[in-house]
Design a protein around this motif. Structure first.
Motif, PDB file in Angstrom:
ATOM      1  N   SER A   4      51.831  53.048  29.268  1.00 41.02           N
ATOM      2  CA  SER A   4      50.260  51.719  28.584  1.00 41.02           C
ATOM      3  C   SER A   4      49.760  51.007  29.200  1.00 41.02           C
ATOM      4  O   SER A   4      50.802  51.649  30.794  1.00 41.02           O
ATOM      5  N   THR A   5      48.758  51.086  29.116  1.00 40.27           N
ATOM      6  CA  THR A   5      47.762  50.135  29.780  1.00 40.27           C
ATOM      7  C   THR A   5      47.102  49.101  28.361  1.00 40.27           C
ATOM      8  O   THR A   5      46.929  49.226  27.602  1.00 40.27           O
ATOM      9  N   TRP A   6      46.777  48.196  29.032  1.00 33.87           N
ATOM     10  CA  TRP A   6      46.613  46.753  28.524  1.00 33.87           C
ATOM     11  C   TRP A   6      45.802  45.763  29.291  1.00 33.87           C
ATOM     12  O   TRP A   6      46.058  45.635  30.311  1.00 33.87           O
ATOM     13  N   ILE A   7      44.783  45.011  28.606  1.00 35.79           N
ATOM     14  CA  ILE A   7      44.082  44.551  29.968  1.00 35.79           C
ATOM     15  C   ILE A   7      43.665  43.139  28.552  1.00 35.79           C
ATOM     16  O   ILE A   7      43.836  43.099  27.275  1.00 35.79           O
ATOM     17  N   ASN A   8      43.774  41.840  28.694  1.00 35.20           N
ATOM     18  CA  ASN A   8      43.144  40.500  28.219  1.00 35.20           C
ATOM     19  C   ASN A   8      41.843  40.453  28.373  1.00 35.20           C
ATOM     20  O   ASN A   8      41.885  40.556  29.866  1.00 35.20           O
ATOM     21  N   LEU A   9      40.805  39.562  26.971  1.00 34.07           N
ATOM     22  CA  LEU A   9      39.943  38.539  27.771  1.00 34.07           C
ATOM     23  C   LEU A   9      39.622  37.979  28.642  1.00 34.07           C
ATOM     24  O   LEU A   9      39.461  37.702  29.692  1.00 34.07           O
ATOM     25  N   THR A  10      40.932  37.366  28.537  1.00 38.84           N
ATOM     26  CA  THR A  10      41.010  36.395  29.581  1.00 38.84           C
ATOM     27  C   THR A  10      41.793  36.228  30.291  1.00 38.84           C
ATOM     28  O   THR A  10      42.683  36.815  31.887  1.00 38.84           O
ATOM     29  N   GLY A  11      43.174  35.342  30.101  1.00 39.20           N
ATOM     30  CA  GLY A  11      44.921  35.773  30.495  1.00 39.20           C
ATOM     31  C   GLY A  11      45.673  35.068  30.036  1.00 39.20           C
ATOM     32  O   GLY A  11      45.110  34.583  28.795  1.00 39.20           O
ATOM     33  N   ALA A  12      46.904  35.113  30.542  1.00 39.73           N
ATOM     34  CA  ALA A  12      48.348  34.449  29.717  1.00 39.73           C
ATOM     35  C   ALA A  12      47.936  32.677  29.221  1.00 39.73           C
ATOM     36  O   ALA A  12      48.402  32.482  28.474  1.00 39.73           O
TER      37      ALA A  12
ATOM     38  N   LEU B 229      32.629  31.908  29.211  1.00 40.37           N
ATOM     39  CA  LEU B 229      33.774  32.173  28.079  1.00 40.37           C
ATOM     40  C   LEU B 229      34.274  30.600  27.529  1.00 40.37           C
ATOM     41  O   LEU B 229      34.037  29.760  28.906  1.00 40.37           O
ATOM     42  N   THR B 230      34.112  30.188  26.651  1.00 38.17           N
ATOM     43  CA  THR B 230      33.876  28.805  26.580  1.00 38.17           C
ATOM     44  C   THR B 230      35.131  28.672  25.486  1.00 38.17           C
ATOM     45  O   THR B 230      35.441  29.011  24.754  1.00 38.17           O
TER      46      THR B 230
ATOM     47  N   ASN C 289      35.123  25.706  30.449  1.00 35.99           N
ATOM     48  CA  ASN C 289      34.489  27.004  30.631  1.00 35.99           C
ATOM     49  C   ASN C 289      34.590  27.990  32.016  1.00 35.99           C
ATOM     50  O   ASN C 289      35.207  27.435  33.039  1.00 35.99           O
ATOM     51  N   ARG C 290      34.235  29.319  31.788  1.00 36.61           N
ATOM     52  CA  ARG C 290      34.496  30.275  32.971  1.00 36.61           C
ATOM     53  C   ARG C 290      33.390  31.391  32.855  1.00 36.61           C
ATOM     54  O   ARG C 290      32.869  31.610  31.976  1.00 36.61           O
ATOM     55  N   GLY C 291      33.040  31.507  33.967  1.00 43.43           N
ATOM     56  CA  GLY C 291      31.638  32.115  33.708  1.00 43.43           C
ATOM     57  C   GLY C 291      30.546  31.761  34.742  1.00 43.43           C
ATOM     58  O   GLY C 291      30.544  30.404  35.182  1.00 43.43           O
ATOM     59  N   PRO C 292      29.426  32.478  34.312  1.00 43.95           N
ATOM     60  CA  PRO C 292      28.814  33.803  33.443  1.00 43.95           C
ATOM     61  C   PRO C 292      29.641  34.882  33.822  1.00 43.95           C
ATOM     62  O   PRO C 292      29.932  34.801  35.308  1.00 43.95           O
TER      63      PRO C 292
ATOM     64  N   LEU D  97      35.903  41.165  18.847  1.00 47.29           N
ATOM     65  CA  LEU D  97      35.822  39.424  18.432  1.00 47.29           C
ATOM     66  C   LEU D  97      34.850  38.672  18.455  1.00 47.29           C
ATOM     67  O   LEU D  97      34.879  38.603  20.307  1.00 47.29           O
ATOM     68  N   GLY D  98      34.754  37.443  18.490  1.00 47.86           N
ATOM     69  CA  GLY D  98      34.090  35.997  19.345  1.00 47.86           C
ATOM     70  C   GLY D  98      34.317  35.676  20.883  1.00 47.86           C
ATOM     71  O   GLY D  98      35.760  35.148  19.965  1.00 47.86           O
ATOM     72  N   PRO D  99      34.179  36.201  21.688  1.00 48.53           N
ATOM     73  CA  PRO D  99      34.990  35.595  23.025  1.00 48.53           C
ATOM     74  C   PRO D  99      35.183  33.795  22.195  1.00 48.53           C
ATOM     75  O   PRO D  99      34.475  33.649  22.594  1.00 48.53           O
ATOM     76  N   ALA D 100      36.496  33.374  23.606  1.00 46.86           N
ATOM     77  CA  ALA D 100      36.796  32.011  23.371  1.00 46.86           C
ATOM     78  C   ALA D 100      38.107  32.179  24.679  1.00 46.86           C
ATOM     79  O   ALA D 100      38.092  32.914  25.942  1.00 46.86           O
ATOM     80  N   MET D 101      38.083  30.737  25.223  1.00 49.66           N
ATOM     81  CA  MET D 101      38.485  30.915  26.582  1.00 49.66           C
ATOM     82  C   MET D 101      39.598  29.505  26.067  1.00 49.66           C
ATOM     83  O   MET D 101      39.042  28.247  25.234  1.00 49.66           O
ATOM     84  N   PRO D 102      41.089  30.312  25.179  1.00 54.77           N
ATOM     85  CA  PRO D 102      41.764  31.074  26.655  1.00 54.77           C
ATOM     86  C   PRO D 102      41.294  32.264  25.179  1.00 54.77           C
ATOM     87  O   PRO D 102      41.209  31.753  24.579  1.00 54.77           O
ATOM     88  N   SER D 103      41.541  33.355  25.254  1.00 51.71           N
ATOM     89  CA  SER D 103      41.319  34.747  24.121  1.00 51.71           C
ATOM     90  C   SER D 103      42.524  33.871  23.182  1.00 51.71           C
ATOM     91  O   SER D 103      42.966  33.264  23.191  1.00 51.71           O
ATOM     92  N   ILE D 104      41.379  35.131  22.197  1.00 53.53           N
ATOM     93  CA  ILE D 104      42.326  34.917  20.771  1.00 53.53           C
ATOM     94  C   ILE D 104      43.606  34.903  20.906  1.00 53.53           C
ATOM     95  O   ILE D 104      44.587  35.066  19.868  1.00 53.53           O
TER      96      ILE D 104
END
Length: 862
Positions: A809-817, A747-748, A765-768, A326-333
């Motif tokens: 099991s394992t997981w990761i999110n694009l940004t944070g909670a 992350l915008t 925003n965060r990054g690049p 999906l498209g990146p967003a801040m925070p993650s979708i």
């Protein structure tokens, strides 16, 4: 060309002019101690005790060091109440922003600039459909939505303004009178319409074909929109199968199947086609101006998921992997969360964890104590455009004039007067002409091509999401499913947006089910607009659920879905515009390699496959380039690529140069096409140009150079130009080139992240972040070759579920909670995601308690 190429509105999203006062505020915030207090005041309480009215019994919220909440309660009501409360703690600004989008009320927040967006959303009436869906819910599901809304409102009763989120302090300077209203269940359900819109399948391809017909022959259009490679690329159900008949081209057709218009066959826009080609160049403008809550429309909006049976795993139990693109967003979708009943019984039937959407109750993707599931976008053709003969408030149907349905909508505008619009609809759907230049251009083009038409040609939209559906209750059925039959029942309710659903259970079964409302068409195949003045066009009904592709425990022992064709061409027509199968082929190849010689798969193998950067496009080009007789910079480029393994890794000089070459070649070959149809460079263009590699004299390559075939001359020219551009972008020494230097992600924030005020953007925003991967690659970190090299699509999360021991099991999110800027959990998962790392996913109560950093008791009070 270069990384600073102009970005279209598709990538800009919302742009709000905040003004100098906001910049002054932000500078004060970051420069003074009281400012830091302002930033922190919205951080939620996550430890101790809070008295909350509305709960039946106490609820405990455990959070690990990543801030991921696991909610434990005695009743389903209390679980969903607490989920609403915790979502509001972490993400209420995001929730409030989303509901304004889905209700067509952005102008209430940001003023006159958003009236156009609101007009489009009101025309499609997302919220009106959501209101109908709420009324159609079964009693149990309605109670869950009501409980969730009550939990959100319990938090709002005690927090306001900057106590809710820093964004409200910023908004207050532009719109000081704004205060969020109470949350409603309809606010939650309307979000499903945004999901459906962003995953609307091939509407963009339909518009693209209509644009291309203004300048190309039907045969040329077919070359640029080739059929799926049946027999070569895998299908989800059944593997590679026999080839389908070749496509013959695309035209606007009348009810009898005859061409409605003769397309212009020149390859440039000129005065010979006034009013025809020029309007169509802006065909997709209104769509691009809409907020993209999941990501920009295009071929890279997809996902990977696959499931492997226990017969092929080390543990003897299934493994399931999923990474939605999906498209990146801040925070993650996504917002990770667990919902756990202290005891499974009639009053509390949930023990589930995974990825949620803030603002929506339940878990969308994840696992419970018995089964696991994943999603990829099925991508069926569920939206069609029709040309309409409109006179006044009537439209023609079968020779008679029929009244349009009219509806008035009042759009409130912050700092301005209300705007009243009139929505007009045919029996198929709303008239979308006049609410954006894209749909108006379709009508103008058709009118210019058929000048004898006396009436006013306009365009209507028919879309499955514009009738009430059952997805709102499907989520709960999925969360509670305990076996294959329960899973399929839940799938039968998941009608819009249609998704590929994969399945695994603790008894060793795996499976796949395609759900969704898929229209049955009276005529045409959904690839081009059709005349709406005859009832011979349109939909006759929906494909029955039992006729949709499905498989349980296939002989291969695994199932791969990556937006490729679900089944073969002999079955029911789901779409003509599948993903072309490069990611599916890559996953399948990696699985076969890992299983070679009788080896067994582990969860680590699944995670490794998710990070595969093999570029099928490079693999096709490298042997061709190696055979060319080159000189100068082109020869230097070929020498650099010689011996490259074709992996688009972040630190690869070869990947950097090849992608500059690829973008250059696309521009050289197709830069003269209408602006809105320019190549994005993903899977469809891999197929188009890959096919042309076998046609060295095709006119698409340009002119031959002496005795050198046109293909070879075009490739040599692009190699030469790419070397100069790569040097300009990364320096003269190719040893220092890195794909990650060009391929970066910022992350915008969706609302303020592109405000145009640098201090505001710095806040949110965060990054690049430097990244590898690419379009149509398993590690699908996509980019748009018509714009630059920056990242536009990403694996929005990654998960691997181990049915042998779900705590492994394992997981990761694009940004944070957290959705709160500067909170420790705002972006803490992003560096892990960048490196391809994942985190442990505690699920059982013992594991949750052992990993807890914070424990919050929500105490029920009268």
């Amino acid at each position: 060309m270069g990384t600073d190429a102009p970005r279209t509105s598709r990538h800009r999203g919302l742009s709000f002019l905040i003004g100098l006062l906001v910049a002054v505020l932000v500078l004060a915030v970051v420069g003074a101690g009281i400012g830091w207090w302002t930033v922190q005041r919205s951080f939620p309480t996550t430890s101790g005790r809070i008295d909350v009215r509305g709960l039946d019994t106490d609820v405990t919220v455990y959070r690990d060091e990543a801030g991921i909440p696991q909610i434990v309660g005695d009743t389903s009501h209390d679980l969903f109440f607490a989920q609403g409360y915790v979502h509001a703690q972490d993400r209420f600004w995001e929730m409030d922003f989303r509901r304004h989008v889905t209700a067509g009320r952005l102008a209430e927040l940001f003023g006159e600039s958003q009236v156009g967006t609101d007009t489009f959303i009101r025309t499609l009436d997302w919220r009106g459909i959501a209101e109908q869906e709420y009324e159609l819910l079964d009693e149990e599901s309605r109670a869950y939505y009501d409980a969730y809304a009550a939990g959100v409102n319990a938090y709002l009763d005690e927090h306001s303004g900057a106590d809710l989120s820093l964004e409200y302090a910023v908004l207050g300077l532009q719109n000081p009178g704004y205060s969020p209203e109470p949350w409603t269940p309809v606010d939650s359900i309307a979000w499903l319409k945004a999901m459906a819109w962003d995953l609307r399948s091939n509407l963009g391809d339909e518009i693209d074909r209509a644009l291309l017909t203004t300048e190309l022959t039907p045969e040329q259009v077919a070359e640029l929109h080739p059929d799926y490679a049946w027999g070569q690329m895998p299908t989800i159900v059944g593997g590679p199968i026999a080839a389908a008949p070749a496509a013959t081209g695309s035209r606007l057709l009348d009810a009898d199947g005859a061409p409605l218009a003769t397309p212009v066959t020149t390859t440039t826009t000129d005065a010979s086609a006034p009013g025809y080609a020029a309007p169509l160049t802006s065909l997709a403008a209104a769509l691009d101006d809409l907020p993209e809550l999941l990501g920009p429309e295009g071929g890279d909006i997809g996902s990977n998921s696959w499931v492997v049976s226990g017969s092929l795993t080390e543990s003897g139990k299934p493994l399931l992997a999923n990474d939605p693109h999906l498209g990146p967003a801040m925070p993650s979708i996504w917002a990770q969360m667990g919902l756990h009943c202290t005891e499974i019984n009639d009053d509390c039937a949930f023990d589930v964890a995974g990825y949620t959407f803030s603002g929506l109750p339940g878990v969308i993707i994840g696992h419970n104590e018995r089964i696991a599931w994943g999603f990829t976008n099925l991508g069926p053709d569920v939206a069609d455009l029709y040309l309409e003969r409109v006179e006044g408030d009537s439209y023609e149907l079968d020779g008679a004039m029929v009244p349009l349905t009219l509806r008035e909508e009042v759009i409130e505008v912050a700092g301005g007067d209300p705007v009243t619009i009139t929505v007009r609809s045919t029996g198929r759907g709303p008239i979308v002409t006049g609410i954006g230049s894209d749909f108006t251009a379709v009508a103008d083009a058709a009118a210019a091509a058929s000048p004898d038409e006396a009436s006013d040609l306009q365009v209507s939209l028919q879309w499955t999401a514009l009738t009430p559906g059952t997805t709102a209750q499907a989520i709960f059925a999925l969360d509670r499913a305990r076996d294959w039959d329960g899973f399929r029942h839940a799938a039968s309710l998941f009608d819009v947006p249609a998704q590929n659903l994969i399945y695994a259970d603790d008894e060793g079964n795996i499976g796949y089910q395609a759900p969704g409302k898929i229209p049955l068409r009276k005529s045409g195949d959904g690839t081009m607009p059709l005349p709406g003045w005859t009832s011979a066009n349109g939909w006759s009904g929906m494909l029955p659920f039992d006729e949709l592709p499905s498989v349980q425990n296939p002989p291969a022992g695994y199932i791969v879905t990556a937006n490729n064709a679900a089944a073969g061409p002999d079955g029911p027509l789901l779409t003509k515009d599948w993903d072309y199968g490069y990611r599916a082929t890559g996953i399948d190849s990696r699985l076969r390699a890992a299983l070679a010689g009788g080896a067994k798969l582990t969860a680590d193998d699944m995670s490794s496959i998710q990070l595969d950067t093999s570029d099928a496009n490079a693999a096709r080009f490298l042997p061709v380039i190696a055979e060319l007789d080159l000189s100068g910079d082109a020869a230097r480029g070929a020498e650099l690529l010689d011996g490259w393994n074709g992996h688009a890794d972040a630190d690869s000089a070869e990947a950097a140069y090849f992608n500059v070459f690829w973008r250059t070649l696309l521009d050289d070959m197709f830069g003269g096409l209408p602006a809105e149809t320019l190549p994005q460079g993903g899977d469809r263009w891999f197929t188009v140009v890959g096919t042309l590699l076998g046609q060295p004299d095709s006119s698409w390559w340009g002119e031959a150079s002496g005795e050198v075939p046109a293909r070879d001359a075009a490739i040599a020219k692009a190699l030469d130009e790419a070397w100069d551009e790569a040097a300009d972008l990364m320096g003269d020494d190719a040893a220092d080139w890195r794909w990650g230097d060009l391929h970066t992600l910022t992350l915008t924030n969706q609302s303020f992240g592109e405000s145009g005020v640098a201090p505001v953007e710095w806040l949110f925003n965060r990054g690049p972040y430097e990244l590898g991967g690419g379009s149509a690659i398993v590690n699908a970190i996509g980019w748009d070759a018509s714009q630059g090299y920056g990242v536009d699509w990403v694996p929005s999360m990654r998960m691997v579920v181990d049915l042998d021991d779900v705590d492994r099991s394992t997981w990761i999110n694009l940004t944070g909670a957290s959705g709160h800027a500067f909170h420790p959990n705002y972006d803490d998962q992003a560096p892990l995601w960048q490196r391809g790392d994942t985190r442990q996913w505690p699920f059982t109560l013992d594991a949750i308690v052992a990993s807890a950093r914070d424990t919050l008791l929500l105490r029920a009070v009268e």
